[in-house]
Design a protein around this motif. Structure first.
Motif, PDB file in Angstrom:
ATOM      1  N   GLN A  59      17.838  77.652  26.593  1.00  0.00           N
ATOM      2  CA  GLN A  59      16.920  77.735  25.456  1.00  0.00           C
ATOM      3  C   GLN A  59      16.305  76.373  25.102  1.00  0.00           C
ATOM      4  OE1 GLN A  59      16.137  80.814  24.149  1.00  0.00           O
ATOM      5  NE2 GLN A  59      17.400  81.446  25.903  1.00  0.00           N
ATOM      6  N   LEU A  86      12.989  76.194  23.067  1.00  0.00           N
ATOM      7  CA  LEU A  86      12.895  76.806  21.740  1.00  0.00           C
ATOM      8  C   LEU A  86      12.583  75.727  20.705  1.00  0.00           C
ATOM      9  CD1 LEU A  86      13.482  79.769  20.619  1.00  0.00           C
ATOM     10  CD2 LEU A  86      15.583  78.771  19.723  1.00  0.00           C
ATOM     11  N   PRO A  88      11.950  73.966  16.910  1.00  0.00           N
ATOM     12  CA  PRO A  88      12.636  74.112  15.629  1.00  0.00           C
ATOM     13  C   PRO A  88      12.094  75.259  14.787  1.00  0.00           C
ATOM     14  CG  PRO A  88      12.255  71.802  16.093  1.00  0.00           C
ATOM     15  CD  PRO A  88      11.519  72.574  17.140  1.00  0.00           C
ATOM     16  N   GLN A  99      13.444  78.421  16.199  1.00  0.00           N
ATOM     17  CA  GLN A  99      14.862  78.535  15.862  1.00  0.00           C
ATOM     18  C   GLN A  99      15.016  79.032  14.428  1.00  0.00           C
ATOM     19  OE1 GLN A  99      17.165  74.953  16.384  1.00  0.00           O
ATOM     20  NE2 GLN A  99      19.065  75.899  15.663  1.00  0.00           N
ATOM     21  N   TYR A 100      14.221  78.479  13.518  1.00  0.00           N
ATOM     22  CA  TYR A 100      14.239  78.922  12.123  1.00  0.00           C
ATOM     23  C   TYR A 100      13.863  80.398  12.019  1.00  0.00           C
ATOM     24  CZ  TYR A 100      11.995  79.755   7.560  1.00  0.00           C
ATOM     25  OH  TYR A 100      11.592  80.307   6.374  1.00  0.00           O
ATOM     26  N   THR A 126      16.686  82.639  13.361  1.00  0.00           N
ATOM     27  CA  THR A 126      17.822  82.691  12.446  1.00  0.00           C
ATOM     28  C   THR A 126      17.490  83.537  11.215  1.00  0.00           C
ATOM     29  OG1 THR A 126      18.345  80.442  13.192  1.00  0.00           O
ATOM     30  CG2 THR A 126      19.534  81.256  11.267  1.00  0.00           C
ATOM     31  N   VAL A 145      16.209  73.145   9.439  1.00  0.00           N
ATOM     32  CA  VAL A 145      16.886  72.791  10.690  1.00  0.00           C
ATOM     33  C   VAL A 145      17.401  71.358  10.590  1.00  0.00           C
ATOM     34  CG1 VAL A 145      16.678  72.590  13.196  1.00  0.00           C
ATOM     35  CG2 VAL A 145      15.404  74.371  11.964  1.00  0.00           C
ATOM     36  N   SER A 177      22.559  79.295  13.599  1.00  0.00           N
ATOM     37  CA  SER A 177      22.206  79.055  15.000  1.00  0.00           C
ATOM     38  C   SER A 177      22.480  77.592  15.327  1.00  0.00           C
ATOM     39  CB  SER A 177      20.739  79.397  15.276  1.00  0.00           C
ATOM     40  OG  SER A 177      19.869  78.579  14.503  1.00  0.00           O
ATOM     41  N   LEU A 225      21.917  74.880  18.599  1.00  0.00           N
ATOM     42  CA  LEU A 225      21.266  74.660  19.888  1.00  0.00           C
ATOM     43  C   LEU A 225      21.651  73.306  20.462  1.00  0.00           C
ATOM     44  CD1 LEU A 225      19.115  75.489  22.046  1.00  0.00           C
ATOM     45  CD2 LEU A 225      17.417  74.366  20.579  1.00  0.00           C
ATOM     46  N   MET A 230      22.398  78.041  23.218  1.00  0.00           N
ATOM     47  CA  MET A 230      22.200  78.307  21.792  1.00  0.00           C
ATOM     48  C   MET A 230      23.184  79.385  21.346  1.00  0.00           C
ATOM     49  SD  MET A 230      19.001  79.665  19.520  1.00  0.00           S
ATOM     50  CE  MET A 230      19.243  81.317  20.160  1.00  0.00           C
ATOM     51  N   ARG A 251      20.756  70.956  17.353  1.00  0.00           N
ATOM     52  CA  ARG A 251      20.004  71.419  16.184  1.00  0.00           C
ATOM     53  C   ARG A 251      20.753  72.591  15.558  1.00  0.00           C
ATOM     54  NH1 ARG A 251      14.733  72.074  19.283  1.00  0.00           N
ATOM     55  NH2 ARG A 251      15.003  74.243  18.571  1.00  0.00           N
ATOM     56  N   CYS A 286      20.778  75.485  12.299  1.00  0.00           N
ATOM     57  CA  CYS A 286      19.945  76.147  11.279  1.00  0.00           C
ATOM     58  C   CYS A 286      20.727  77.260  10.602  1.00  0.00           C
ATOM     59  CB  CYS A 286      18.680  76.721  11.928  1.00  0.00           C
ATOM     60  SG  CYS A 286      17.575  77.569  10.761  1.00  0.00           S
TER      61      CYS A 286
END
Length: 322
Positions: free
Chosen positions: A6, A9, A11, A14-15, A18, A54, A116, A118, A282, A307, A309
């Motif tokens: 991942q 991916l 930020p 990712q947000y 999540t 994040v 999450s 990562l 992730m 990272r 989140c």
């Protein structure tokens, strides 16, 4: 759940991923409490400027990452938090559970539903032996910097019928501004709660307290899909227990002993899942059904970037009788 590869991916993605688990949630799980310099969380996380939900965690010097410049990340080391530490001579080969916890502010904001995590950059080095150092001889062999997870559902299932009844009918009161309140305290060697030495900060030493924002939560949280009960307690942040008969246990030393006795079987070596991170991994985890902790130690020059989140939930946790 663990997803490989991942790396691409963003930020923002990712947000958004999540947030799929709680579409009405928007703000970071700890709100602005990370800004408090006295919080024990403050040294460990950096906020991404263009995506404030994040956080960046890791280790070592980083010249530039997602709008952050010339930052130094610091992997939490148990010697900064535990009452007794592994010797410097043994530290490279051995480690501890740093602090078993739930990702939650536990004051004002509701505990996030999902987190999450990562892995952006992962230094691959030798394995370590994780020692409980609690007199049991328990150990776990894991890769350096593994994130360890245990199931809070299993933790509940392991209880005796008497303890299950106690857990189902007891509520847990968390300290106001808990991560400042506990900032002078030290942890047990298994990372499962604090040693009681009278070092908790008094109310006068904390930021202003709004009594309506103090969290009193069920000791057991029910999965709204399966109805399974999780023994879900942040052992370092507990301050009091409210019992079914209307009495309150507010001796924090007694509270900690009770919680530790209930939770300790659930972190037995055979029940620990330690993620052996690869770059691009992730993890998505049910923050209302597991406890987790960082492990390991890194040299100052070993660069590690993750990272993280999570969002303060749009609704409270579900108790056993709801």
């Amino acid at each position: 759940m663990l997803f490989r590869n991942q790396q691409n991916l963003s930020p923002k993605a990712q947000y958004e991923l999540t947030r799929l688990f709680d579409p009405s949630a928007t703000g970071y799980g700890h709100g602005k409490t990370l800004d408090a310099k006295r919080s024990i969380l403050h040294p460990d996380l950096k906020t991404i400027p263009h995506q404030p939900q994040v956080q960046v965690i890791g280790n070592g010097p980083v010249a530039e990452f997602e709008g952050l410049y010339n930052i130094t990340l610091k992997h939490p080391h148990h010697r900064t938090f535990h009452q007794e530490a592994i010797s410097d001579a043994d530290d490279r080969d051995n480690t501890r559970f740093y602090r078993w916890h739930i990702d939650a502010a536990l004051y004002d904001l509701e505990p996030p539903k999902v987190t999450s995590l990562l892995a952006v950059k992962v230094p691959k080095t030798e394995y370590q032996t994780l020692r409980y150092d609690d007199g049991t001889g328990d150990e776990v062999r894991l890769s350096r910097g593994s994130t360890a997870f245990v199931s809070s559902y299993k933790m509940y299932d392991l209880l005796s019928e008497k303890d299950k009844e106690f857990a189902r009918t007891t509520k847990v009161q968390y300290a106001p501004h808990p991560y400042i309140w506990m900032s002078a305290c030290k942890s047990r060697s298994d990372g499962l709660g604090l040693i009681s030495s009278g070092l908790e900060l008094d109310a006068e030493q904390l930021p202003p307290i709004d009594e309506s924002k103090i969290k009193i939560l069920p000791m057991c949280w029910k999965n709204p899909v399966t109805d399974q009960l999780a023994l879900q307690v942040h052992p370092s942040a507990v301050q009091a227990l409210h019992l079914a008969d209307g009495t309150t246990i507010d001796d924090v030393a007694e509270v900690r002993e009770i919680v530790h006795r209930l939770q300790r079987p659930g972190i037995a070596p055979e029940l620990v899942y330690a993620v052996d991170w690869e770059e691009g991994d992730m993890a998505l985890f049910n923050n209302r059904g597991v406890l987790h902790t960082v492990t390991g130690s890194f040299l100052p020059e070993e660069v590690r970037i993750f990272r993280q989140c999570n969002m303060a939930a749009s609704e409270g946790v579900v108790g056993p009788d709801e």
